[in-house]
Design an enzyme around this catalytic site. Structure first.
Site, PDB file in Angstrom:
ATOM      1  N   LYS A  35     116.430  30.852 -10.419  1.00 34.41           N
ATOM      2  CA  LYS A  35     116.823  29.903  -9.370  1.00 34.41           C
ATOM      3  C   LYS A  35     118.266  29.443  -9.593  1.00 34.41           C
ATOM      4  O   LYS A  35     119.061  29.376  -8.666  1.00 34.41           O
ATOM      5  CB  LYS A  35     115.912  28.660  -9.338  1.00 34.41           C
ATOM      6  CG  LYS A  35     114.523  28.856  -8.815  1.00 34.41           C
ATOM      7  CD  LYS A  35     114.421  29.045  -7.317  1.00 34.41           C
ATOM      8  CE  LYS A  35     114.472  30.474  -6.898  1.00 34.41           C
ATOM      9  NZ  LYS A  35     113.308  31.308  -6.940  1.00 34.41           N
ATOM     10  N   ARG A  68     117.760  35.969   6.564  1.00 31.90           N
ATOM     11  CA  ARG A  68     117.413  37.216   5.878  1.00 31.90           C
ATOM     12  C   ARG A  68     118.572  37.740   5.034  1.00 31.90           C
ATOM     13  O   ARG A  68     118.386  38.596   4.188  1.00 31.90           O
ATOM     14  CB  ARG A  68     117.016  38.271   6.913  1.00 31.90           C
ATOM     15  CG  ARG A  68     115.770  37.920   7.670  1.00 31.90           C
ATOM     16  CD  ARG A  68     115.591  38.829   8.861  1.00 31.90           C
ATOM     17  NE  ARG A  68     115.300  40.200   8.485  1.00 31.90           N
ATOM     18  CZ  ARG A  68     114.084  40.694   8.322  1.00 31.90           C
ATOM     19  NH1 ARG A  68     113.045  39.923   8.495  1.00 31.90           N
ATOM     20  NH2 ARG A  68     113.892  41.952   7.999  1.00 31.90           N
ATOM     21  N   TRP A  77     123.237  43.956   6.583  1.00 29.87           N
ATOM     22  CA  TRP A  77     123.428  43.749   5.141  1.00 29.87           C
ATOM     23  C   TRP A  77     123.816  45.128   4.627  1.00 29.87           C
ATOM     24  O   TRP A  77     122.993  46.053   4.626  1.00 29.87           O
ATOM     25  CB  TRP A  77     122.112  43.258   4.519  1.00 29.87           C
ATOM     26  CG  TRP A  77     122.246  42.682   3.151  1.00 29.87           C
ATOM     27  CD1 TRP A  77     122.578  41.399   2.834  1.00 29.87           C
ATOM     28  CD2 TRP A  77     122.015  43.352   1.912  1.00 29.87           C
ATOM     29  NE1 TRP A  77     122.569  41.245   1.475  1.00 29.87           N
ATOM     30  CE2 TRP A  77     122.229  42.415   0.879  1.00 29.87           C
ATOM     31  CE3 TRP A  77     121.654  44.655   1.560  1.00 29.87           C
ATOM     32  CZ2 TRP A  77     122.093  42.732  -0.468  1.00 29.87           C
ATOM     33  CZ3 TRP A  77     121.516  44.974   0.224  1.00 29.87           C
ATOM     34  CH2 TRP A  77     121.739  44.014  -0.768  1.00 29.87           C
ATOM     35  N   HIS A 109     115.731  35.817 -32.294  1.00 31.04           N
ATOM     36  CA  HIS A 109     115.848  37.272 -32.346  1.00 31.04           C
ATOM     37  C   HIS A 109     117.103  37.751 -31.617  1.00 31.04           C
ATOM     38  O   HIS A 109     117.184  38.922 -31.253  1.00 31.04           O
ATOM     39  CB  HIS A 109     114.591  37.920 -31.750  1.00 31.04           C
ATOM     40  CG  HIS A 109     113.344  37.578 -32.504  1.00 31.04           C
ATOM     41  ND1 HIS A 109     113.105  38.021 -33.787  1.00 31.04           N
ATOM     42  CD2 HIS A 109     112.290  36.788 -32.177  1.00 31.04           C
ATOM     43  CE1 HIS A 109     111.943  37.542 -34.207  1.00 31.04           C
ATOM     44  NE2 HIS A 109     111.430  36.778 -33.253  1.00 31.04           N
ATOM     45  N   ASN A 162     117.388  49.201  11.467  1.00 28.77           N
ATOM     46  CA  ASN A 162     117.117  48.650  10.144  1.00 28.77           C
ATOM     47  C   ASN A 162     116.377  49.735   9.381  1.00 28.77           C
ATOM     48  O   ASN A 162     115.443  50.323   9.906  1.00 28.77           O
ATOM     49  CB  ASN A 162     116.247  47.388  10.296  1.00 28.77           C
ATOM     50  CG  ASN A 162     115.947  46.726   8.973  1.00 28.77           C
ATOM     51  OD1 ASN A 162     116.486  47.110   7.941  1.00 28.77           O
ATOM     52  ND2 ASN A 162     115.101  45.725   9.012  1.00 28.77           N
ATOM     53  N   GLY A 163     116.808  50.034   8.160  1.00 27.05           N
ATOM     54  CA  GLY A 163     116.152  51.096   7.379  1.00 27.05           C
ATOM     55  C   GLY A 163     117.180  52.089   6.888  1.00 27.05           C
ATOM     56  O   GLY A 163     118.381  51.799   6.897  1.00 27.05           O
ATOM     57  N   GLU A 176     111.757  31.873 -14.195  1.00 24.45           N
ATOM     58  CA  GLU A 176     111.948  31.477 -12.799  1.00 24.45           C
ATOM     59  C   GLU A 176     113.060  30.425 -12.663  1.00 24.45           C
ATOM     60  O   GLU A 176     113.868  30.471 -11.740  1.00 24.45           O
ATOM     61  CB  GLU A 176     110.616  30.967 -12.219  1.00 24.45           C
ATOM     62  CG  GLU A 176     110.668  30.454 -10.798  1.00 24.45           C
ATOM     63  CD  GLU A 176     111.157  31.455  -9.760  1.00 24.45           C
ATOM     64  OE1 GLU A 176     111.325  32.642 -10.070  1.00 24.45           O
ATOM     65  OE2 GLU A 176     111.420  31.022  -8.628  1.00 24.45           O
ATOM     66  N   CYS A 179     118.704  43.562   6.899  1.00 24.30           N
ATOM     67  CA  CYS A 179     119.162  43.614   8.283  1.00 24.30           C
ATOM     68  C   CYS A 179     118.147  42.955   9.206  1.00 24.30           C
ATOM     69  O   CYS A 179     116.949  42.995   8.950  1.00 24.30           O
ATOM     70  CB  CYS A 179     119.348  45.058   8.727  1.00 24.30           C
ATOM     71  SG  CYS A 179     120.481  45.958   7.688  1.00 24.30           S
ATOM     72  N   GLU A 213     120.800  32.384  -8.818  1.00 25.05           N
ATOM     73  CA  GLU A 213     120.892  32.761  -7.405  1.00 25.05           C
ATOM     74  C   GLU A 213     121.707  31.769  -6.594  1.00 25.05           C
ATOM     75  O   GLU A 213     122.466  32.136  -5.720  1.00 25.05           O
ATOM     76  CB  GLU A 213     119.495  32.767  -6.778  1.00 25.05           C
ATOM     77  CG  GLU A 213     118.612  33.867  -7.208  1.00 25.05           C
ATOM     78  CD  GLU A 213     117.254  33.728  -6.544  1.00 25.05           C
ATOM     79  OE1 GLU A 213     116.917  34.611  -5.763  1.00 25.05           O
ATOM     80  OE2 GLU A 213     116.541  32.750  -6.805  1.00 25.05           O
ATOM     81  N   LYS A 254     116.879  37.960   2.081  1.00 25.91           N
ATOM     82  CA  LYS A 254     115.554  37.361   1.951  1.00 25.91           C
ATOM     83  C   LYS A 254     114.474  38.409   1.729  1.00 25.91           C
ATOM     84  O   LYS A 254     113.603  38.255   0.898  1.00 25.91           O
ATOM     85  CB  LYS A 254     115.244  36.549   3.212  1.00 25.91           C
ATOM     86  CG  LYS A 254     113.902  35.839   3.183  1.00 25.91           C
ATOM     87  CD  LYS A 254     113.913  34.692   2.201  1.00 25.91           C
ATOM     88  CE  LYS A 254     112.573  34.020   2.054  1.00 25.91           C
ATOM     89  NZ  LYS A 254     112.519  33.253   0.796  1.00 25.91           N
TER      90      LYS A 254
HETATM   91  C1  F6R Z   1     114.167  34.723  -5.578  1.00 23.11           C
HETATM   92  C2  F6R Z   1     113.687  35.600  -4.554  1.00 23.11           C
HETATM   93  C3  F6R Z   1     113.483  37.047  -4.854  1.00 23.11           C
HETATM   94  C4  F6R Z   1     112.146  37.512  -4.265  1.00 23.11           C
HETATM   95  C5  F6R Z   1     111.997  39.033  -4.403  1.00 23.11           C
HETATM   96  C6  F6R Z   1     110.653  39.501  -3.906  1.00 23.11           C
HETATM   97  O1  F6R Z   1     114.330  33.424  -5.127  1.00 23.11           O
HETATM   98  O2  F6R Z   1     113.436  35.169  -3.465  1.00 23.11           O
HETATM   99  O3  F6R Z   1     113.556  37.315  -6.205  1.00 23.11           O
HETATM  100  O4  F6R Z   1     111.122  36.852  -4.931  1.00 23.11           O
HETATM  101  O5  F6R Z   1     112.999  39.673  -3.684  1.00 23.11           O
HETATM  102  O6  F6R Z   1     110.468  39.159  -2.574  1.00 23.11           O
HETATM  103  P1  F6R Z   1     109.047  39.115  -1.911  1.00 23.11           P
HETATM  104  O7  F6R Z   1     108.283  38.027  -2.539  1.00 23.11           O
HETATM  105  O8  F6R Z   1     109.310  38.894  -0.464  1.00 23.11           O
HETATM  106  O9  F6R Z   1     108.404  40.457  -2.186  1.00 23.11           O
END
Ligand code: F6R
Length: 584
Positions: free
Chosen positions: A467, A26, A70, A486, A96-97, A463, A2, A470, A579
């Site tokens: 990517k 976000r 959100w 395995h 927010n929270g 990773e 949020c 997502e 985000k």
């Molecule tokens: C992937 C991504 C998420 C963040 C995760 C941790 O692209 O952005 O997997 O890496 O939510 O977020 P931070 O780094 O802000 O703690």
């Protein structure tokens, strides 16, 4: 997650709306705005994207607030969107929270005759303030009394009919205030007001602020006024703009060569403190979530190989597994772009409870992780607007590489490597871009994509898969090459795409894994410093030794981006993702 904005200024409604647009990154599924109009409070709420909304708001409002939601408590509906109004419509709040005791508070308020329109936990705050105004003389007094009854976490902004002020507070969720000439702002993060001012006050947990033409900060528990001195933000408005790029994701991928050049520019005292904590710790844990966790695994490989130091990478959400072993001799390195990730904050609190020291690697200045840390290094990646982490990941890796090198007295080597990689990174992106677009076309039709790597390319495989998932919504799985036989090899069939991350250290073994997959029909995309004409595609990435995890991930980020474009998806706004994940 949020996003909150509060504005005291001329043309406040439009400024709050623009603030919401800046917070879009976000992640949200509905939004809303409130400002005074015709003696009452006008509230507008909408489901979906802000981009499609008109901006015919009142220009005369001197105060306004907005929210991007959100969904957590309750579905994505207009009723559940913020701002929420009190029953008599005299109060509006954005929150927010999570109010953990909202059920008890709600039933108490219902017994006093209050009714509710939404399924959210947040609506109780508005009615609770209305209730407190029966005994409190001032609006801020009533807000404070209401806050004292809340359990859980909050950042809130509240307004009252007929009062030209906003009351804001934080406890466990981020809230930053902006101070300009004849204007003040409150927001979940400073990107919401950076176009208006770079002077910011980062509210502490357990504090509240009253914003009108002046700004005053108080301790919520006692109501005592606190001194609040604005800091100058180091991020610029331009950094949070797309510029000539089609998407923030692309812009942020292409920022990496420049950022790698300055990655080693860390304040000497901060670096020394961090390094001495690493040297003296008897046990070292690296912890984070998602992409940041992948950086933790990569970091553990770097520390093993460069510094001959054992590091345990731990998923922050599973940190409880270590609870019995963490003590005052342990160092927990908390890695986070946002510095607000709830799972990580919980891990930090567990570790602190056991007496461990915390060293933070964060991108957002004054974030919660930074405040909880005994020492912090900033990633200096600038604002990362795309929901997906790209440049913050490579900056995390660059810092890990530097730290491992400092611990072993090889920092000059690391600096040279990063400086060479900075030029190399630009070439890797440029020379592979056309080929990656072509590969992306084929991959965009895949049902599954597998990614393998060994040793320090293993976390890069994780990773890469993350990517792709997502941004393109294609199932992708990354794993260590040897793990293939395995189990996962059962899924390889005619045409299944497999990306193989190969380095000079692992080439022989990983090539044999690639052959195993090719024999079962897989289409192999080889990523290596030498061409592999026997396989279907080769992406060439020069060998950067210990910095290979950085070099290898660059074309993989670009690949994920182009797969999303092929699938006509917006890479900057992947579905269901936020985000900064501020709920557990
Ligand atoms: C992937 C991504 C998420 C963040 C995760 C941790 O692209 O952005 O997997 O890496 O939510 O977020 P931070 O780094 O802000 O703690």
């Amino acid at each position: 997650m949020c996003g909150i904005v509060g504005v005291i200024s001329d043309n406040a409604a439009l400024k709050a709306f623009n603030g919401l647009r800046a917070l879009e990154y976000r992640g949200y599924d509905s939004w809303g705005l409130a400002y005074p109009e015709s003696g009452g409070i006008f509230v507008v709420k909408k489901i979906g994207q802000i981009g499609k909304a008109g901006t015919d708001f009142s220009k005369s409002a001197g105060i306004a607030m907005g929210h991007t939601r959100w969904a957590t408590h309750g579905k994505v509906t207009e009723e559940n969107a913020h701002p929420h109004s009190s029953m008599d419509k005299s109060i509006a709040i954005v929150h927010n929270g999570i109010v953990e005791n909202y059920a008890e508070l709600k039933s108490e308020l219902v017994s006093k005759g209050y009714s509710f329109k939404s399924e959210t936990d947040s609506e109780v705050i508005a009615n609770l303030i209305q209730e407190k105004l029966k005994t409190e003389k001032t609006f801020e007094g009533a807000v404070r009394k209401a806050l004292l009854e809340l359990e859980g976490s909050y950042a809130i902004v509240a307004m009252r009919k007929g009062e030209e002020k906003l009351v804001c507070a934080r406890d466990g969720s981020p809230l930053v205030l902006g101070v300009a000439e004849n204007a003040c702002f409150a927001a979940s993060d400073a990107t919401a007001f950076i176009s208006e001012t770079k002077k910011a006050i980062f509210l502490e947990d357990g504090t509240m602020a009253v914003l009108n033409k002046q700004l005053k900060v108080f301790e919520t528990k006692t109501g005592a006024q606190l001194k609040a001195v604005p800091k100058e933000l180091s991020w610029d408005f331009e950094q949070a703009q797309k510029g000539d790029y089609e998407h923030f994701m692309l812009k942020e991928i292409y920022e990496q060569p420049r950022l790698l050049k300055s990655a080693a520019n860390q304040p000497k005292d901060k670096m020394e403190k961090f390094v001495s904590m690493l040297r003296f710790a008897q046990k070292i844990y690296f912890t984070g979530c998602g992409t940041s966790y992948h950086a933790c695994i990569s970091g553990a490989y770097m520390f093993s190989s460069i510094a001959k130091t054992q590091v345990m990478p731990v998923l922050a959400s599973e940190f409880s597994l270590q609870e019995n072993f963490v003590d005052e001799n342990a160092l927990v390195v908390a890695v986070s772009q946002s510095g607000e990730t709830a799972d990580l904050i919980e891990a930090i609190n567990i570790a602190k409870g056991k007496g461990a020291k915390i060293a933070g690697i964060v991108n957002v200045m004054d974030s919660t992780v930074m405040r909880l840390s005994d020492a912090t290094l900033l990633m200096n990646a600038g604002p990362e607007i795309c929901v997906l982490s790209t440049k913050s990941y490579t900056m995390q890796l660059a810092l890990m590489l530097l730290l491992a090198s400092y611990v072993s007295g090889k920092e000059e080597e690391a600096k040279r490597l990063l400086s060479g990689l900075s030029t190399g990174a630009a070439k890797i992106l440029e020379s592979n871009s056309e080929k990656i677009k072509e590969i992306a076309k084929g991959l965009s039709r895949a049902k599954d994509i597998f990614v393998i790597g060994r040793k320090n390319a293993f976390p890069t495989a994780l990773e890469t898969a993350l990517k792709i998932k997502e941004v393109s919504y294609i199932h992708a799985e990354g794993f260590a090459g040897a793990e293939l036989k395995h189990g996962t090899i059962a899924l390889i069939e005619e045409g299944t795409p497999a990306i193989v991350l190969s380095t000079s250290q692992t080439r022989k073994q990983v090539a044999s894994n690639a052959i195993e997959m090719r024999s079962r029909g897989a289409k192999i995309i080889m990523v290596d410093s030498i061409p592999h004409p026997d396989f279907d595609f080769s992406i060439l990435v020069p060998d950067f030794g210990e910095a290979n995890p950085i070099a290898l991930v660059l074309p993989m980020q670009l690949l994920a981006y182009y797969i999303a474009l092929e699938r006509k998806l917006d890479p900057d706004k992947p579905r269901n993702l936020a985000k900064s994940v501020t709920v557990k």
